[in-house]
Design an enzyme around this catalytic site. Structure first.
Site, PDB file in Angstrom:
ATOM      1  N   ASP A  10       2.198  -9.065  29.540  1.00  0.00           N
ATOM      2  CA  ASP A  10       2.371 -10.234  28.692  1.00  0.00           C
ATOM      3  C   ASP A  10       3.560 -11.033  29.231  1.00  0.00           C
ATOM      4  O   ASP A  10       4.412 -10.503  29.954  1.00  0.00           O
ATOM      5  CB  ASP A  10       2.645  -9.770  27.249  1.00  0.00           C
ATOM      6  CG  ASP A  10       3.023 -10.920  26.342  1.00  0.00           C
ATOM      7  OD1 ASP A  10       2.252 -11.884  26.252  1.00  0.00           O
ATOM      8  OD2 ASP A  10       4.119 -10.864  25.747  1.00  0.00           O
ATOM      9  N   ASN A 209      -0.647 -10.436  19.576  1.00  0.00           N
ATOM     10  CA  ASN A 209      -1.806 -10.695  20.439  1.00  0.00           C
ATOM     11  C   ASN A 209      -1.901  -9.705  21.600  1.00  0.00           C
ATOM     12  O   ASN A 209      -2.740  -9.847  22.483  1.00  0.00           O
ATOM     13  CB  ASN A 209      -1.818 -12.148  20.941  1.00  0.00           C
ATOM     14  CG  ASN A 209      -0.708 -12.446  21.935  1.00  0.00           C
ATOM     15  OD1 ASN A 209       0.311 -11.744  21.994  1.00  0.00           O
ATOM     16  ND2 ASN A 209      -0.888 -13.493  22.710  1.00  0.00           N
TER      17      ASN A 209
END
Length: 256
Positions: A10, A209
């Site tokens: 990420d 997420n």
């Protein structure tokens, strides 16, 4: 050549420091990974035009972009999942009724439906300029992700637009992708298309997420600054994104 392992990263709160840059320790760690035939891949809610500085700083060429909607491996496009135009049109009408603005994401550009204070706050939070306005971009080009720019009122949309998945990703926005769309789906498609299902997989993350992504890999590493729900799903918890957490985490899980 098939990699010995794949490691997904990420960006915001993970590979990027709070100043939105990649630390020197992380750049060095990524170089070490590639020397060991371990493929580092960005897995982000952002689109390609937002991360050019990261690709340049790290030398990375593989990206799971827009929460799994657009996938590059070693610079080659291997999977895309554009959003249905009629579904975008319906959501656009819904946002207008609630005085909420949207942003449209292609692989090469971002456009907003209008400028407003929440839009400015969101992109300032990301260290970016607010996008230009083109409320009809979705009628002209494939759109892979949408953003709702809102600080409250999240519940209104999932109840009425069940074919979309809404994930709050900043204090000022919800990421919107087709139902079932996620970084995990993008990872699954990448592994399937490339024939890498038997390659060991790792992932680093910090936010909501990243939850599905953690469930899609063999080994999950949460940053110290991660949300509690993500830490609960992690095999390892490393230092925060401002304290060499990537390098330390790669050593924790035995990749360095």
């Amino acid at each position: 050549m098939k990699p010995a392992a794949i490691c997904f990263f990420d960006l915001d709160g993970t590979l990027l420091t709070s100043d939105s840059v990649v630390s020197e320790s992380s750049v060095g760690a990524l170089r070490e990974l590639r020397a060991k035939n371990i493929m580092p891949i960005i897995a982000t809610g952002r689109t390609l035009c937002e991360i050019e500085h990261v690709l340049e700083a790290t030398g990375m060429t593989s990206v799971i972009a827009m929460n799994g909607q657009y996938v590059l491996y070693d610079g080659e496009k291997v999977y895309t999942n554009p959003i249905d135009v009629e579904e975008i049109k319906a959501l656009h009408q819904g946002t207008q009724s609630q005085n909420v603005e949207m942003a449209f994401y292609t692989e090469a550009k971002i456009r907003g439906t209008a400028q407003n204070e929440v839009m400015e706050k969101h992109y300032r939070y990301l260290g970016e300029e607010s996008p230009d306005v083109d409320a009809e971009l979705y009628l002209k080009e494939p759109i892979y992700m949408l953003l709702l720019l809102l600080e409250k009122g999240d519940d209104y949309f999932p109840e009425r637009f069940s074919y979309f998945q809404f994930v709050r990703n900043t204090p000022f926005s919800n990421d919107v992708v087709p139902k079932g769309g996620s970084k995990a789906q993008g990872i699954a498609k990448l592994l399937e298309v490339m024939g890498f299902e038997d390659v060991p997989t790792y992932a680093f993350g910090d936010g909501m997420n990243d939850l599905e992504m953690f469930g899609a890999v063999d080994h999950a590493i949460a940053m110290e600054n991660a949300v509690p729900a993500l830490k609960e799903k992690a095999e390892f918890v490393t230092a925060d994104n401002n304290s060499d957490g990537i390098e330390k985490g790669l050593r924790l899980c035995g990749l360095l």
